[in-house]
Design an enzyme around this catalytic site. Sequence first.
Site, PDB file in Angstrom:
ATOM      1  N   GLU A  31       0.375  12.357  -6.842  1.00 30.61           N
ATOM      2  CA  GLU A  31       0.682  11.345  -7.869  1.00 30.61           C
ATOM      3  C   GLU A  31       1.834  11.842  -8.740  1.00 30.61           C
ATOM      4  OE1 GLU A  31      -0.124   7.950  -7.645  1.00 30.61           O
ATOM      5  OE2 GLU A  31      -2.191   8.688  -7.618  1.00 30.61           O
ATOM      6  N   ASP A  34       6.581  11.200  -6.138  1.00 27.78           N
ATOM      7  CA  ASP A  34       7.601  10.505  -5.351  1.00 27.78           C
ATOM      8  C   ASP A  34       8.998  10.688  -5.940  1.00 27.78           C
ATOM      9  OD1 ASP A  34       6.861   8.965  -7.555  1.00 27.78           O
ATOM     10  OD2 ASP A  34       6.809   7.071  -6.468  1.00 27.78           O
ATOM     11  N   SER A  65      -0.874 -21.008  -1.249  1.00 30.27           N
ATOM     12  CA  SER A  65      -1.682 -19.848  -1.616  1.00 30.27           C
ATOM     13  C   SER A  65      -3.085 -20.321  -1.970  1.00 30.27           C
ATOM     14  CB  SER A  65      -1.063 -19.123  -2.812  1.00 30.27           C
ATOM     15  OG  SER A  65      -1.989 -18.203  -3.363  1.00 30.27           O
ATOM     16  N   GLY A 118      -4.799  -6.037  -9.862  1.00 32.46           N
ATOM     17  CA  GLY A 118      -4.835  -5.198 -11.049  1.00 32.46           C
ATOM     18  C   GLY A 118      -5.596  -3.900 -10.895  1.00 32.46           C
ATOM     19  N   ALA A 119      -6.019  -3.585  -9.659  1.00 35.23           N
ATOM     20  CA  ALA A 119      -6.788  -2.351  -9.445  1.00 35.23           C
ATOM     21  C   ALA A 119      -5.938  -1.231  -8.864  1.00 35.23           C
ATOM     22  CB  ALA A 119      -7.973  -2.635  -8.521  1.00 35.23           C
ATOM     23  N   SER A 122      -2.117  -2.403  -4.641  1.00 35.74           N
ATOM     24  CA  SER A 122      -0.844  -2.899  -4.102  1.00 35.74           C
ATOM     25  C   SER A 122      -0.980  -4.188  -3.301  1.00 35.74           C
ATOM     26  CB  SER A 122      -0.159  -1.818  -3.271  1.00 35.74           C
ATOM     27  OG  SER A 122       0.135  -0.721  -4.081  1.00 35.74           O
ATOM     28  N   SER A 123      -1.531  -5.212  -3.940  1.00 33.37           N
ATOM     29  CA  SER A 123      -1.618  -6.517  -3.294  1.00 33.37           C
ATOM     30  C   SER A 123      -0.237  -7.093  -3.018  1.00 33.37           C
ATOM     31  CB  SER A 123      -2.440  -7.476  -4.159  1.00 33.37           C
ATOM     32  OG  SER A 123      -1.892  -7.579  -5.461  1.00 33.37           O
ATOM     33  N   ASP A 168       4.012   2.148  -1.352  1.00 32.69           N
ATOM     34  CA  ASP A 168       3.071   1.050  -1.171  1.00 32.69           C
ATOM     35  C   ASP A 168       3.370   0.268   0.101  1.00 32.69           C
ATOM     36  OD1 ASP A 168       2.136   1.907  -3.583  1.00 32.69           O
ATOM     37  OD2 ASP A 168       2.817   0.183  -4.733  1.00 32.69           O
TER      38      ASP A 168
END
Length: 375
Positions: A31, A34, A65, A118-119, A122-123, A168
Site C-alpha cells: 500500500e 505504487d 444501468s 465505496g468499499a 474498485s467498481s 485496479d
Amino acid sequence: MKTRIHEQFEKNFGGNGTFYASAGRINLIGEHTDYNGSFVFPGAIDKCIMAEIRKNDSDKVRVVSLDINEYVEFGLKEEDAPSQDWARYIFGVCREIQKRGGVIGGFDAAFAGNVPLGAGLSSSAALESTFAFAIDAMWQLGIEKFELARIGQSTEHNYCGVKCGIMDQFASVMGKKGSLMRLDCKTMEFEYFPFKPEGYKLVLVDSRVKHQLSGSPYNDRRNSCERVAATIGVEFLRDASMEQLQAVKDKVSQEDYMRAEYVIGETQRVLDVCAALEKGDYETVGAKMYETHWGMSKLYEVSCEELDFLATLAKECGVTGCRIMGGGFGGCTINLVKDELYDAFIARAKAEFNAKYGHEPQIYPVVISDGAHKC
C-alpha cells in the site's frame, strides 16, 4: 444477476446479446507503494460488473444501468460525451480504444454489479474492464490484455478526472482464480503467485467511515517520499535500503524519515509475503499484514481510530492477519481468518464496533477469482 440483466436487455432492446464480466479487486499487501516505483499485490475477487452487450449497426451506444435505473444514449465522437458520471466510464473506454486505432460502432448494453460501492473494491475499474474486454472481443480488435487495463486507466485520467495508477484495472482484467499478482510499478512486469488458503477465509470489514482530512494528505506523503529518494540519490524509494535511509537521517525531517521507513519496509514485506505463499505459509503472510497495518498507522499516519480498533480486535480474536486496505483515513480492513474462528470474530467485530461507534461494520467475504471474461 444474469437473469435480471437479460430481462432488462430484452425489455429495452429485444432479443439476446453476449454476456461479459470483470471483477472488483483486493490488494493483499503493498500500500502506498505504487507511486514509489515498488510492488503491489492485488487479486480479482468474486464480485463483478456483468453486462449483456450486442452490436446495433449504428454509431450510437445505448446503455441501461440496472443499479442506478438510468438509460443513456451517446455517440462515439469526442463532443458526444454524456453528462452522467457512470456513462462517462463507458464512453471513455470507447474513445480510448478509438484513439489507439480501434474501429468500432454502436452497441446496446444492460449491466449490473455486486461490487460494493465505496468499499475500496474498485467498481469503476470493473466497469471499464468489462466494456473494454467486450468491445475488443466483439470487434475482434486483438488488443493485449495489459493494454485493456491501460485503456481503463486512461479513461479515468481523461474522462473521469481521477489520476489513478494502473493497479485496479490491471487486477480487474488480468486476475486469475486462485492466484494473486505481484506487479512491479516501475517496470510493469508481473508474476502470479498461488493463493489457495485452505482452512482460512478472506474477509473485508468495512468501517463505513471516511475521514476528510484538511490539506492534501496523499500529496504530502508523496512529496515526503520524493524528497527522501532525492536525498539518498535514487529514482524511487523502492531502490533504497534501510541502511541508506539511516545514513541520511540527519538530512531529512523526522516526518519524511518515518514515511520513507514505512515504504522501504513495505517493499520488503511484499517480497516476504510472495516467498511465504510459495511455501503455503499463511501464518507469515498474516504477520506481515499486521506489520503493514501498524506501519501505515504509526509511520505513514494514514489510519484512523476506527481502523486501529478493528486491527486490535482482530488480533484479540486470533485472526491470522489484518490490515487497512486502501489509501487510509477510513474504509476497510482485510482479514485472513481461520475457518474455526470466523463466526466468533465477525460476531464480536459487529457487536463491539457498534457499541463503540454507533453502527455495525459491513462484512464482505471474498474469494480470489478470474478477471475479465466472457460468461
